[in-house]
Design a protein around this motif. Structure first.
Motif, short mmCIF file in Angstrom:
data_model
loop_
_atom_site.label_atom_id
_atom_site.label_comp_id
_atom_site.label_asym_id
_atom_site.label_seq_id
_atom_site.Cartn_x
_atom_site.Cartn_y
_atom_site.Cartn_z
N ALA A 39 1.04 1.66 0.85
CA ALA A 39 0.99 3.17 -0.39
C ALA A 39 1.09 2.29 -1.73
O ALA A 39 2.22 1.68 -1.13
CB ALA A 39 1.70 3.76 0.45
N LEU A 40 0.41 2.52 -2.27
CA LEU A 40 0.61 2.00 -4.08
C LEU A 40 1.06 3.55 -4.66
O LEU A 40 0.13 4.32 -4.44
CB LEU A 40 -0.11 1.75 -4.27
N GLY A 41 2.06 3.10 -4.97
CA GLY A 41 2.23 4.78 -6.59
C GLY A 41 2.14 3.92 -7.41
O GLY A 41 1.25 3.52 -8.30
N ALA A 42 3.96 3.45 -7.41
CA ALA A 42 3.52 2.09 -9.15
C ALA A 42 3.12 0.69 -8.18
O ALA A 42 2.76 -0.08 -8.65
CB ALA A 42 4.43 2.89 -10.06
N GLY A 43 3.98 1.07 -6.95
CA GLY A 43 3.91 -0.67 -6.29
C GLY A 43 5.12 -1.29 -5.75
O GLY A 43 4.65 -2.44 -5.21
N VAL A 77 -3.31 1.27 -0.42
CA VAL A 77 -3.82 2.18 -0.93
C VAL A 77 -3.43 3.01 -0.81
O VAL A 77 -1.91 3.53 -1.56
CB VAL A 77 -3.09 2.79 1.30
N GLU A 78 -4.08 4.21 -2.13
CA GLU A 78 -3.49 4.71 -2.69
C GLU A 78 -3.94 6.26 -2.72
O GLU A 78 -5.42 6.33 -1.82
CB GLU A 78 -4.22 4.81 -3.80
N PRO A 79 -3.78 7.34 -3.12
CA PRO A 79 -4.11 8.95 -2.93
C PRO A 79 -5.71 9.13 -3.75
O PRO A 79 -5.14 8.81 -5.19
CB PRO A 79 -3.48 9.80 -3.36
N ARG A 80 -6.20 9.91 -3.15
CA ARG A 80 -7.63 10.04 -4.30
C ARG A 80 -6.44 10.58 -5.29
O ARG A 80 -7.38 10.99 -6.18
CB ARG A 80 -8.92 10.66 -3.31
N ALA A 81 -5.69 11.64 -5.46
CA ALA A 81 -5.46 12.36 -6.76
C ALA A 81 -4.65 11.45 -7.03
O ALA A 81 -4.70 12.42 -9.05
CB ALA A 81 -5.14 13.36 -5.63
N CYS A 82 -4.91 10.44 -7.30
CA CYS A 82 -3.79 9.74 -8.18
C CYS A 82 -4.66 7.81 -8.50
O CYS A 82 -3.53 7.39 -7.51
CB CYS A 82 -2.63 9.09 -8.33
#
Lengths: 106, 458
Positions: B266-270, B296-301
């Motif tokens: 998953a990726l927020g900032a990384g 993998v990131e959220p469609r919301a962000c």
């Protein structure tokens, strides 16, 4: 090289790096040591300051310890020159690290 | 080797002495990437020249050396829980009836419950050496706040965490955990900073975002004696510290005679993505053995899949330096999805560059699909993943199903970056059918990017 010329060469090196990194349209002789690092003419932020210090460390073959850098009170070009000079010309002997050596950081 | 109890498969059991001795610096292997490239922050006060980073950490972040030694004291802390397990998800493979081999690196085994402790410990060490007395930070779902509070306790530092308000409300036990470790938690936006007060003046019901919390944390650190700001993701040094994950995984999977065709996180900032993926990037360069690296990131962000590659601030109010990154705009506020750790407007500059160069790829999912995947994983492997980590699981399951359709015998490795035992409220919401499926609205993205253009033109 004697103490005075070492001091002068440090000042020149610091100013050269400042001019280069900040892309100042100035000659070394025109960069007044009384110029505030927070002035619009300099436009420095804290990360750029670290970048300049890291560059000077490489060019002048010295190292500032983290506590000294974190507690440094840098106001103008002259104070930056003095910080670097104190670590290049008057290198601290040995590795004695004492938090009492520096003022508490703000 | 040890035998996994749930599968009977032998898995590598690295000893504490096999914790990596160095962090891997991917910047050294990125031809053309300039790590110092940045636009200075605007100055607002006399305190603005106080370094927020110890010089040692700054040197790490701009180093051109491929490996940087981990201080003995930090490595000794790592040995308390590292190496973390590499687990073959055989029951998941059987459930999916896939020919693919699936492995996960379980960072939920750390004392804080996630990978965040890897950099928290390192940063607390360096800040303590620098004479700092308090670390201030922003935290989304609370994993970073927990890790930093724990690390600060190890080094006798105070810890203040501005926690994104919607996560603060959704995850009350996370607050308790941070406080039990000696940290102070402030819901963001708050009225104790000018940044927070200005946000609340415009929108009293603002759910908050990591970039708003960052603005508050920066302001608070700047005006508090002895305090400095500490980042949980995005910055080069944070990604560097996390590479113990991928280095261990590389040794573990090699000892099994296997090697991943794809590495997923998953990726927020990384930070967790970089942690597991970057060592495999290096291996690809050295050996020619190709491994896909999928974020993998959220469609919301969806900063990678729908953002733009441009200069942007790291915080909501534009008080930090600018870096070039894939961004949705620093004023973008994602909808309050349960994966609070992924609600940040921008990707790490180094990962943004890699994505722009085609060295990594990205996909995005809505949270309903993510929780469905998490539920499958829980049924198979009996491990509760954090909602953030479950984004990777969604991709892994989809990929494994495709492998079944095509008969592809590939190896999939993903980072299970944290456990979800503090997120059971989110799972309850999903089970009751009340989970919203959010996708960033085009209008919201356009508005935030327009705001970014306006601000940079000033």
């Amino acid at each position: 090289m004697n103490f005075e010329s070492s001091t002068n060469s440090v000042a020149v090196s610091v100013k050269q790096v400042l001019i280069s990194v900040l892309e100042l349209q100035l000659e070394v002789s025109e960069l007044d040591e009384g110029l505030s690092l927070r002035s619009d003419a300099i436009g420095m932020d804290s990360l750029t300051l670290l970048h300049i210090i890291a560059k000077l460390e490489q060019e002048l073959s010295f190292e500032i310890d983290d506590e000294a850098m974190m507690s440094a009170k840098l106001v103008d070009v002259g104070s930056l020159v003095e910080l670097v000079r104190s670590h290049v010309v008057g290198r601290p002997a040995g590795n004695e690290a004492s938090s009492a050596k520096y003022e508490a950081i703000e | 080797m040890i035998k996994q109890l749930n599968t009977g498969i032998e898995v590598p059991n690295l000893q504490p002495g096999q914790v990596p001795s160095h962090w891997y610096n991917v910047v050294a292997d990125l031809e053309g990437y300039v790590s110092e490239e940045r636009r200075p922050a605007r100055q607002h006060s006399e305190e603005d020249l106080r370094p927020q980073l110890p010089l040692s950490i700054y040197r790490q972040s701009v180093s051109s050396k491929p490996f940087i030694a981990i201080p003995a004291e930090v490595r000794a802390q790592y040995e308390r829980w590292r190496p973390t397990p590499l687990v073959r998800a055989l029951r998941l493979e059987q459930m999916l009836q896939t020919p693919a081999r699936i492995y996960y690196k379980y960072e939920g085994a750390s004392p804080s419950g996630s990978h965040k402790l890897n950099t928290a410990v390192a940063q607390a060490y360096y800040y303590k050496e620098a004479g700092v007395r308090e670390l201030v930070t922003a935290t989304g779902a609370g994993q970073w706040g927990t890790a930093l509070a724990m690390a600060c306790a190890m080094y006798d530092l105070r810890c203040t965490a501005f926690m994104v308000r919607c996560s603060y409300d959704q995850k009350p036990q996370r607050r308790t955990l941070i406080e039990m470790h000696g940290g102070r938690v402030i819901p963001s936006p708050s009225r104790i900073t000018e940044a927070g007060a200005s946000i609340l003046a415009d929108d009293p019901d603002c759910p908050g975002s990591l970039s708003i919390a960052s603005s508050e944390a920066h302001e608070y650190a700047t005006r508090t004696a002895g305090a400095r700001y500490s980042a949980g993701s995005g910055d080069n040094h944070v990604l560097l510290h996390q590479t113990v994950i991928g280095q261990e995984a590389l040794a573990q999977i090699r000892s099994l005679g296997d090697y991943p065709d794809v590495v997923v996180a998953a990726l927020g900032a990384g930070s967790n993505f970089a942690g597991i993926a970057m060592p495999f990037y290096r291996e690809s360069r050295l050996t020619g053995q190709k491994t896909e690296l999928v974020a993998v990131e959220p469609r919301a962000c969806p900063k990678l899949t729908r953002g733009i590659y441009t200069w942007d601030y790291h915080d909501a109010l534009g008080n930090t330096p600018m870096s070039k990154m894939y961004t949705l705009g620093h004023s973008f506020i994602p909808s309050p999805i349960h994966a609070g750790g992924l609600r940040y407007h921008g990707a790490a500059p180094v990962l943004s560059w890699m994505y722009h160069e085609g060295l990594i790829s990205a996909v995005a999912y809505g949270q309903k699909a993510v929780f469905e995947a998490a539920a499958d994983f829980i049924r198979a492997e009996q491990v509760i993943p954090a909602p953030e980590s479950a984004h990777a699981i969604r991709y892994v399951i989809d990929r494994a199903k495709k492998a079944r359709e095509t008969g592809t015998r590939e190896t999939i490795l993903f980072n299970l970056s944290g456990h979800g035992l503090m997120d059971l409220g989110a799972y309850q919401t999903w089970m009751s059918g009340q989970l919203d499926d959010d996708c960033a609205a085009d209008a919201d993205v356009e508005r935030a990017l327009a705001e970014l253009s306006r601000k940079t033109a000033e």
